[in-house]
Design a protein around this motif. Structure first.
Motif, PDB file in Angstrom:
ATOM      1  N   GLN A   1       0.859  -1.184   0.000  1.00 37.14           N
ATOM      2  CA  GLN A   1       0.000   0.000   0.000  1.00 37.14           C
ATOM      3  C   GLN A   1       0.892   1.230   0.000  1.00 37.14           C
ATOM      4  O   GLN A   1       1.847   1.309   0.780  1.00 37.14           O
ATOM      5  CB  GLN A   1      -0.909  -0.003   1.221  1.00 37.14           C
ATOM      6  N   LEU A   2       0.588   2.171  -0.867  1.00 39.38           N
ATOM      7  CA  LEU A   2       1.415   3.355  -1.027  1.00 39.38           C
ATOM      8  C   LEU A   2       0.609   4.602  -0.679  1.00 39.38           C
ATOM      9  O   LEU A   2      -0.551   4.733  -1.094  1.00 39.38           O
ATOM     10  CB  LEU A   2       1.926   3.462  -2.468  1.00 39.38           C
ATOM     11  N   GLN A   3       1.231   5.500   0.039  1.00 38.67           N
ATOM     12  CA  GLN A   3       0.591   6.746   0.450  1.00 38.67           C
ATOM     13  C   GLN A   3       1.514   7.900   0.108  1.00 38.67           C
ATOM     14  O   GLN A   3       2.571   8.050   0.713  1.00 38.67           O
ATOM     15  CB  GLN A   3       0.320   6.723   1.950  1.00 38.67           C
TER      16      GLN A   3
ATOM     17  N   ARG B   1       9.082  18.774  -1.397  1.00 35.30           N
ATOM     18  CA  ARG B   1       9.569  17.407  -1.218  1.00 35.30           C
ATOM     19  C   ARG B   1       8.376  16.484  -1.070  1.00 35.30           C
ATOM     20  O   ARG B   1       7.600  16.614  -0.105  1.00 35.30           O
ATOM     21  CB  ARG B   1      10.474  17.293  -0.002  1.00 35.30           C
ATOM     22  N   LEU B   2       8.220  15.583  -1.999  1.00 37.37           N
ATOM     23  CA  LEU B   2       7.153  14.590  -1.945  1.00 37.37           C
ATOM     24  C   LEU B   2       7.664  13.338  -1.249  1.00 37.37           C
ATOM     25  O   LEU B   2       8.839  12.972  -1.387  1.00 37.37           O
ATOM     26  CB  LEU B   2       6.669  14.234  -3.348  1.00 37.37           C
ATOM     27  N   SER B   3       6.770  12.685  -0.550  1.00 40.93           N
ATOM     28  CA  SER B   3       7.108  11.424   0.107  1.00 40.93           C
ATOM     29  C   SER B   3       6.094  10.357  -0.271  1.00 40.93           C
ATOM     30  O   SER B   3       4.932  10.662  -0.550  1.00 40.93           O
ATOM     31  CB  SER B   3       7.126  11.598   1.625  1.00 40.93           C
ATOM     32  N   CYS B   4       6.553   9.137  -0.266  1.00 41.46           N
ATOM     33  CA  CYS B   4       5.686   7.986  -0.533  1.00 41.46           C
ATOM     34  C   CYS B   4       5.996   6.948   0.540  1.00 41.46           C
ATOM     35  O   CYS B   4       7.107   6.422   0.600  1.00 41.46           O
ATOM     36  CB  CYS B   4       5.940   7.433  -1.925  1.00 41.46           C
ATOM     37  N   ALA B   5       5.030   6.686   1.378  1.00 41.75           N
ATOM     38  CA  ALA B   5       5.190   5.703   2.441  1.00 41.75           C
ATOM     39  C   ALA B   5       4.575   4.378   2.013  1.00 41.75           C
ATOM     40  O   ALA B   5       3.456   4.349   1.502  1.00 41.75           O
ATOM     41  CB  ALA B   5       4.525   6.204   3.715  1.00 41.75           C
ATOM     42  N   ALA B   6       5.306   3.299   2.209  1.00 42.05           N
ATOM     43  CA  ALA B   6       4.851   1.974   1.785  1.00 42.05           C
ATOM     44  C   ALA B   6       4.616   1.078   2.987  1.00 42.05           C
ATOM     45  O   ALA B   6       5.329   1.155   3.983  1.00 42.05           O
ATOM     46  CB  ALA B   6       5.886   1.339   0.866  1.00 42.05           C
ATOM     47  N   SER B   7       3.620   0.241   2.869  1.00 43.92           N
ATOM     48  CA  SER B   7       3.354  -0.725   3.929  1.00 43.92           C
ATOM     49  C   SER B   7       2.827  -2.001   3.307  1.00 43.92           C
ATOM     50  O   SER B   7       2.340  -2.014   2.179  1.00 43.92           O
ATOM     51  CB  SER B   7       2.323  -0.162   4.915  1.00 43.92           C
ATOM     52  N   GLY B   8       2.920  -3.062   4.033  1.00 44.23           N
ATOM     53  CA  GLY B   8       2.297  -4.306   3.614  1.00 44.23           C
ATOM     54  C   GLY B   8       3.256  -5.418   3.240  1.00 44.23           C
ATOM     55  O   GLY B   8       2.996  -6.557   3.543  1.00 44.23           O
ATOM     56  N   ARG B   9       4.336  -5.105   2.534  1.00 42.12           N
ATOM     57  CA  ARG B   9       5.257  -6.159   2.125  1.00 42.12           C
ATOM     58  C   ARG B   9       6.684  -5.628   2.181  1.00 42.12           C
ATOM     59  O   ARG B   9       6.901  -4.480   2.509  1.00 42.12           O
ATOM     60  CB  ARG B   9       4.916  -6.649   0.714  1.00 42.12           C
ATOM     61  N   THR B  10       7.615  -6.461   1.875  1.00 42.53           N
ATOM     62  CA  THR B  10       9.012  -6.078   1.963  1.00 42.53           C
ATOM     63  C   THR B  10       9.319  -4.988   0.950  1.00 42.53           C
ATOM     64  O   THR B  10       9.340  -5.214  -0.250  1.00 42.53           O
ATOM     65  CB  THR B  10       9.912  -7.287   1.727  1.00 42.53           C
TER      66      THR B  10
ATOM     67  N   ASN C   1      15.056   2.435   2.782  1.00 40.60           N
ATOM     68  CA  ASN C   1      14.446   1.118   2.952  1.00 40.60           C
ATOM     69  C   ASN C   1      14.184   0.789   4.426  1.00 40.60           C
ATOM     70  O   ASN C   1      13.285   0.013   4.734  1.00 40.60           O
ATOM     71  CB  ASN C   1      15.311   0.047   2.301  1.00 40.60           C
ATOM     72  N   ALA C   2      14.941   1.363   5.306  1.00 43.21           N
ATOM     73  CA  ALA C   2      14.714   1.121   6.733  1.00 43.21           C
ATOM     74  C   ALA C   2      13.400   1.745   7.204  1.00 43.21           C
ATOM     75  O   ALA C   2      12.776   1.261   8.149  1.00 43.21           O
ATOM     76  CB  ALA C   2      15.873   1.680   7.541  1.00 43.21           C
ATOM     77  N   LYS C   3      12.979   2.809   6.516  1.00 44.07           N
ATOM     78  CA  LYS C   3      11.755   3.513   6.894  1.00 44.07           C
ATOM     79  C   LYS C   3      10.611   3.256   5.921  1.00 44.07           C
ATOM     80  O   LYS C   3       9.527   3.817   6.078  1.00 44.07           O
ATOM     81  CB  LYS C   3      12.017   5.015   6.991  1.00 44.07           C
ATOM     82  N   ASN C   4      10.876   2.429   4.898  1.00 45.46           N
ATOM     83  CA  ASN C   4       9.850   2.127   3.890  1.00 45.46           C
ATOM     84  C   ASN C   4       9.298   3.392   3.233  1.00 45.46           C
ATOM     85  O   ASN C   4       8.088   3.541   3.058  1.00 45.46           O
ATOM     86  CB  ASN C   4       8.697   1.331   4.508  1.00 45.46           C
ATOM     87  N   THR C   5      10.198   4.275   2.876  1.00 45.77           N
ATOM     88  CA  THR C   5       9.767   5.517   2.253  1.00 45.77           C
ATOM     89  C   THR C   5      10.600   5.840   1.015  1.00 45.77           C
ATOM     90  O   THR C   5      11.755   5.428   0.897  1.00 45.77           O
ATOM     91  CB  THR C   5       9.859   6.710   3.213  1.00 45.77           C
TER      92      THR C   5
ATOM     93  N   ALA D   1       0.871  19.351 -11.537  1.00 45.96           N
ATOM     94  CA  ALA D   1       0.261  18.059 -11.845  1.00 45.96           C
ATOM     95  C   ALA D   1      -0.063  17.338 -10.549  1.00 45.96           C
ATOM     96  O   ALA D   1       0.400  17.736  -9.471  1.00 45.96           O
ATOM     97  CB  ALA D   1       1.213  17.193 -12.681  1.00 45.96           C
ATOM     98  N   ALA D   2      -0.830  16.261 -10.682  1.00 45.84           N
ATOM     99  CA  ALA D   2      -0.975  15.311  -9.583  1.00 45.84           C
ATOM    100  C   ALA D   2       0.169  14.315  -9.708  1.00 45.84           C
ATOM    101  O   ALA D   2       0.394  13.774 -10.799  1.00 45.84           O
ATOM    102  CB  ALA D   2      -2.312  14.598  -9.669  1.00 45.84           C
ATOM    103  N   TYR D   3       0.880  14.104  -8.633  1.00 44.84           N
ATOM    104  CA  TYR D   3       2.033  13.208  -8.634  1.00 44.84           C
ATOM    105  C   TYR D   3       1.664  11.894  -7.945  1.00 44.84           C
ATOM    106  O   TYR D   3       1.092  11.898  -6.849  1.00 44.84           O
ATOM    107  CB  TYR D   3       3.210  13.870  -7.916  1.00 44.84           C
ATOM    108  N   TYR D   4       2.041  10.790  -8.599  1.00 43.77           N
ATOM    109  CA  TYR D   4       1.711   9.459  -8.117  1.00 43.77           C
ATOM    110  C   TYR D   4       2.975   8.643  -7.894  1.00 43.77           C
ATOM    111  O   TYR D   4       3.890   8.660  -8.728  1.00 43.77           O
ATOM    112  CB  TYR D   4       0.843   8.719  -9.134  1.00 43.77           C
TER     113      TYR D   4
END
Length: 127
Positions: free
Chosen positions: A2-4, A18-27, A73-77, A91-94
């Motif tokens: 899951q990406l936020q 500065r944009l960030s993308c936080a990931a959860s759910g898997r490695t 990778n330690a913070k999944n970001t 634009a909208a950034y994804y």
């Protein structure tokens, strides 16, 4: 996965975000990551990509030298530092993720290769 995505906003020409993308759910470090963007009335376009380790990156010509992609990778970001912003960056950034042991520019540009997508975060650059 899951990406936020977060960090968008309104900025003047020449400013930074500065944009960030936080990931959860898997490695997280199994996945190559990327940023795409979509301006109003236009298709979604590739911005930047980074491999699993963070050691290999690619950029669209339009952002090269102004944007920097990175990951922790330690913070999944994953992050996108955007400097010297221009109105055409509006634009909208994804953020997006795909399992890949290695990446190429051509492969990174292919939206269909990405399995997971975050919601967009809006970036507006005023002139």
């Amino acid at each position: 996965v899951q990406l936020q995505a977060s960090g968008g906003g309104l900025v003047q020409t020449g400013g930074s975000l500065r944009l960030s993308c936080a990931a959860s759910g898997r490695t997280f470090d199994n996945y190559a990551m990327a940023w795409f963007r979509q301006a109003p009335g236009q298709g979604r376009e590739f911005v930047s990509a980074i491999d699993r380790s963070g050691g290999r990156t690619f950029y669209a010509d339009s952002v090269k030298g102004r944007f920097t992609i990175s990951r922790d990778n330690a913070k999944n970001t994953m992050s996108l530092q955007m400097n010297s912003l221009k109105p055409e960056d509006t634009a909208a950034y994804y953020c997006a993720a795909r399992r890949a042991s290695g990446i190429t520019l051509e492969g990174s540009r292919a939206q269909g290769r990405y399995t997971y997508w975050g919601q967009g975060t809006q970036v507006t650059v005023s002139s």
